[in-house]
Design an enzyme around this catalytic site. Structure first.
Site, PDB file in Angstrom:
ATOM      1  N   HIS A 154       0.786  -1.213   0.062  1.00 33.67           N
ATOM      2  CA  HIS A 154       0.044   0.014  -0.263  1.00 33.67           C
ATOM      3  C   HIS A 154       1.043   1.211  -0.058  1.00 33.67           C
ATOM      4  O   HIS A 154       0.566   2.217  -0.504  1.00 33.67           O
ATOM      5  CB  HIS A 154      -0.968  -0.019   1.132  1.00 33.67           C
ATOM      6  CG  HIS A 154      -1.945  -1.233   1.173  1.00 33.67           C
ATOM      7  ND1 HIS A 154      -3.301  -0.810   1.220  1.00 33.67           N
ATOM      8  CD2 HIS A 154      -1.681  -2.366   1.242  1.00 33.67           C
ATOM      9  CE1 HIS A 154      -3.840  -2.087   1.154  1.00 33.67           C
ATOM     10  NE2 HIS A 154      -2.868  -3.038   1.170  1.00 33.67           N
ATOM     11  N   ASN A 194      -0.250  -4.859  -7.181  1.00 35.88           N
ATOM     12  CA  ASN A 194       0.944  -4.190  -7.526  1.00 35.88           C
ATOM     13  C   ASN A 194       1.923  -4.962  -8.520  1.00 35.88           C
ATOM     14  O   ASN A 194       2.107  -4.594  -9.435  1.00 35.88           O
ATOM     15  CB  ASN A 194       1.961  -3.680  -6.406  1.00 35.88           C
ATOM     16  CG  ASN A 194       0.902  -2.650  -5.648  1.00 35.88           C
ATOM     17  OD1 ASN A 194       0.581  -1.604  -6.102  1.00 35.88           O
ATOM     18  ND2 ASN A 194       0.574  -3.122  -4.218  1.00 35.88           N
ATOM     19  N   ASP A 215      -6.282   5.193   2.256  1.00 37.09           N
ATOM     20  CA  ASP A 215      -6.460   3.754   1.923  1.00 37.09           C
ATOM     21  C   ASP A 215      -7.889   3.322   2.306  1.00 37.09           C
ATOM     22  O   ASP A 215      -8.523   3.510   3.552  1.00 37.09           O
ATOM     23  CB  ASP A 215      -5.298   2.916   3.047  1.00 37.09           C
ATOM     24  CG  ASP A 215      -5.032   1.747   2.146  1.00 37.09           C
ATOM     25  OD1 ASP A 215      -3.986   1.676   1.608  1.00 37.09           O
ATOM     26  OD2 ASP A 215      -5.771   0.752   2.354  1.00 37.09           O
TER      27      ASP A 215
HETATM   28  N1  UDP Z   1       8.346  -5.706  -3.928  1.00 42.18           N
HETATM   29  C1  UDP Z   1       9.597  -5.468  -4.245  1.00 42.18           C
HETATM   30  N2  UDP Z   1      10.759  -6.501  -3.731  1.00 42.18           N
HETATM   31  C2  UDP Z   1      10.408  -7.730  -3.153  1.00 42.18           C
HETATM   32  C3  UDP Z   1       8.767  -7.879  -2.979  1.00 42.18           C
HETATM   33  C4  UDP Z   1       7.889  -6.986  -3.281  1.00 42.18           C
HETATM   34  O1  UDP Z   1       9.983  -4.423  -5.095  1.00 42.18           O
HETATM   35  O2  UDP Z   1      10.959  -8.214  -2.860  1.00 42.18           O
HETATM   36  C5  UDP Z   1       7.252  -4.650  -4.315  1.00 42.18           C
HETATM   37  C6  UDP Z   1       6.531  -4.922  -5.595  1.00 42.18           C
HETATM   38  O3  UDP Z   1       7.172  -4.518  -6.666  1.00 42.18           O
HETATM   39  C7  UDP Z   1       5.173  -4.576  -5.395  1.00 42.18           C
HETATM   40  C8  UDP Z   1       5.041  -4.479  -3.626  1.00 42.18           C
HETATM   41  O4  UDP Z   1       6.216  -4.678  -3.239  1.00 42.18           O
HETATM   42  O5  UDP Z   1       5.335  -3.028  -5.567  1.00 42.18           O
HETATM   43  C9  UDP Z   1       4.073  -5.791  -3.528  1.00 42.18           C
HETATM   44  O6  UDP Z   1       2.960  -5.454  -3.573  1.00 42.18           O
HETATM   45  P1  UDP Z   1       1.568  -6.370  -4.082  1.00 42.18           P
HETATM   46  O7  UDP Z   1       0.434  -5.846  -4.223  1.00 42.18           O
HETATM   47  O8  UDP Z   1       2.151  -7.276  -5.480  1.00 42.18           O
HETATM   48  O9  UDP Z   1       1.591  -7.698  -2.855  1.00 42.18           O
HETATM   49  P2  UDP Z   1       1.470  -7.582  -1.558  1.00 42.18           P
HETATM   50  O10 UDP Z   1       2.681  -7.337  -0.981  1.00 42.18           O
HETATM   51  O11 UDP Z   1       0.576  -6.514  -1.203  1.00 42.18           O
HETATM   52  O12 UDP Z   1       0.887  -8.817  -1.306  1.00 42.18           O
END
Ligand code: UDP
Length: 483
Positions: A21, A376, A131
């Site tokens: 988020h 994301n 949010d």
């Molecule tokens: N992300 C990253 N590196 C990592 C893991 C996640 O940059 O090793 C970033 C990814 O690019 C995305 C966010 O963290 O922007 C994760 O958001 P997502 O909605 O995919 O999943 P959530 O973590 O909310 O389950």
């Protein structure tokens, strides 16, 4: 720049305290600043730390843009949370045993209400983008005549799925929770099971909370969506006609990051040197590497990690595998078959912890993305023009998975049929099959063409004259008109 400094509208961005988020909210704040608004991110001390560096870098590159942070106090221990628990980073979101802490944290965030209100009262912003997890923020903004915008951080598609599930309750008309049914009322025949849809019963704490979320959304000024019209036009239209009357699509938000340092510095500090990572990718043939990452909130059991490792080894494909483990799993490497790294050293890279995801996805060597379908990640994969292996775990990820596999036809399901907390293991054979399929399978070529086209559409959407660029303009005009 569209306006003089003194005329800038001021927008507050208030993300839920989770990387999934915070990251898109920073992207949004940068986007608004680049369109002449003043952006302020609201968060707590530990989360502010991860934002300070990218904000400073952005300001140095763009001295005319205005962006800052306001830090709110969040006394974890007094609130009954573990010390330092200012975000969901160490809550393994999709596992059953983390449920109590997940809810405790979610409900504790209401503590921020008073600080939010006094900040709104003193700064008198032109808008608050808060949010969905802060339903109380609509009332806080309303008190001071400030329009509240909701940020769900998911697709139009999944928002429409949730709406139709709630209205028509098709899951109540089937025999078992694993019986497939079509989501009534939704454009396209989207088939799902109750196990996947993850609908909270109205009487549970989550069900009651989601009711508050919906009410706060209908009383809000509108919704900002990290998507672009061409990606899911039928669902964007449906959403605007039946669910939220006012919604602006302004994504893909990850495309706000254009420079190397912006892509590399997104989220937490990477556990790999970014230049080393690029050098490794440079040594590989275009489209030959599969990238595996499961977002910021997932850590697999050792047993599941072993299956992934064997699957990758047998697939013979190049890979970058991001492995995130929670503290209770300790430092041991029981999850890795003996000699794995030695045997795969020419073609594989393991990143333990945090990876510079967008930097990696945008590299030409990457040919496929194994993802948990967090929105994301899905949007970042789409923007990079990549076909995906879908491995949904929880939240609204099965809806996103249907969009990728059934509507856009750029995804192959690994075999995940129910929420990860139910304990089903994905076998090494399933991992191997899906990884091979996405890079070199029979239908891989067609899938790659479709994904590449979507990537081009995504980039065009945020350029001048594109659908997201134009919707952002409409939103800014509306905000300016209210000054
Ligand atoms: N992300 C990253 N590196 C990592 C893991 C996640 O940059 O090793 C970033 C990814 O690019 C995305 C966010 O963290 O922007 C994760 O958001 P997502 O909605 O995919 O999943 P959530 O973590 O909310 O389950």
């Amino acid at each position: 720049m569209s306006s003089e400094v003194s005329e800038r509208i001021h927008i507050l961005f208030f993300p839920y305290m989770a990387q999934g988020h915070i990251i898109p909210s920073l992207d949004m704040a940068k986007l608004f600043a680049s369109r002449g608004a003043k952006s302020t991110l609201l968060t707590t001390p530990i989360n502010a730390k991860t934002l300070e560096k990218p904000i400073e870098a952005f300001k140095n590159q763009n001295p005319d843009f205005e962006i800052g942070i306001k830090i709110f106090d969040f006394p974890c221990v007094e609130l009954g949370l573990p010390e330092g628990c200012e975000n969901v980073d160490f809550i393994n979101t999709y596992q059953h045993e983390s449920r109590d802490l997940f809810f405790k944290f979610l409900f504790s965030t209401k503590y921020l209400k008073q600080q939010l209100e006094s900040f709104i009262e003193t700064t008198k912003p032109n808008g608050l983008v808060a949010d969905m997890f802060f339903p109380w923020a609509t009332e806080s903004a309303e008190k001071f005549g400030v329009p509240r915008l909701v940020f769900h951080g998911t697709s139009f598609f999944s928002l429409c799925c949730s709406y139709n599930m709630r209205i028509h309750k098709p899951h109540k008309k089937v025999a078992t929770t694993s019986t497939p049914f079509v989501i009534t009322g939704l454009p396209g025949d989207i088939v799902i099971t109750a196990d996947q849809a993850n609908v909270a019963d109205e009487e549970t704490p989550m069900g009651k909370f989601m009711k508050e979320v919906r009410e706060s959304e209908s009383n809000s000024f509108g919704v900002l969506v990290n998507s672009f019209y061409e990606l899911e036009s039928a669902y964007a239209d449906f959403y605007r006609s039946f669910v939220a009357k006012r919604a602006w699509h302004i994504g893909p938000l990850s495309l706000s990051n254009r420079e190397f340092s912006e892509k590399a510095g997104r989220g937490k500090k990477a556990n790999i040197d970014e230049q080393e990572c690029l050098k490794w990718l440079e040594s590989k043939t275009p489209g030959s590497v599969v990238y595996l990452s499961f977002g910021s909130g997932t850590s697999f059991t050792n047993e599941q990690l072993l299956e992934i490792a064997f699957g990758l080894e047998c697939s013979g494909q190049n890979f970058i595998w991001v492995v995130r483990r929670n503290e209770s799993q300790g430092e041991n490497e029981e999850w890795l078959p003996e000699g794995f790294e030695e045997r795969t050293k020419e073609r594989g890279l393991i990143i333990r912890g945090w990876a510079p995801q967008v930097l990696i996805l945008d590299h030409k060597a990457i040919g496929g993305f194994v993802t948990h379908c967090g929105w994301n990640s899905a949007m970042e994969g789409i923007a990079a023009g990549l076909p995906m292996v879908t491995w949904p775990m929880g939240a609204e990820q099965f809806y996103n998975e249907k969009l990728l596999t059934k509507v856009l036809r750029i995804g192959v399901n690994v075999g995940a049929t129910e929420l990860v907390k139910k304990g089903k293991l994905i076998s090494r054979e399933e991992v191997e099959k899906a990884v091979r399929e996405v890079i070199a399978g029979e239908e891989a070529g067609e899938r790659q063409i479709r994904a590449k086209k979507l990537g081009e559409m995504a980039k065009a959407a945020v350029e001048e004259g594109g659908s997201s660029y134009n919707d952002m303009n409409k939103f800014m005009e509306e905000m300016n008109g209210r000054k």
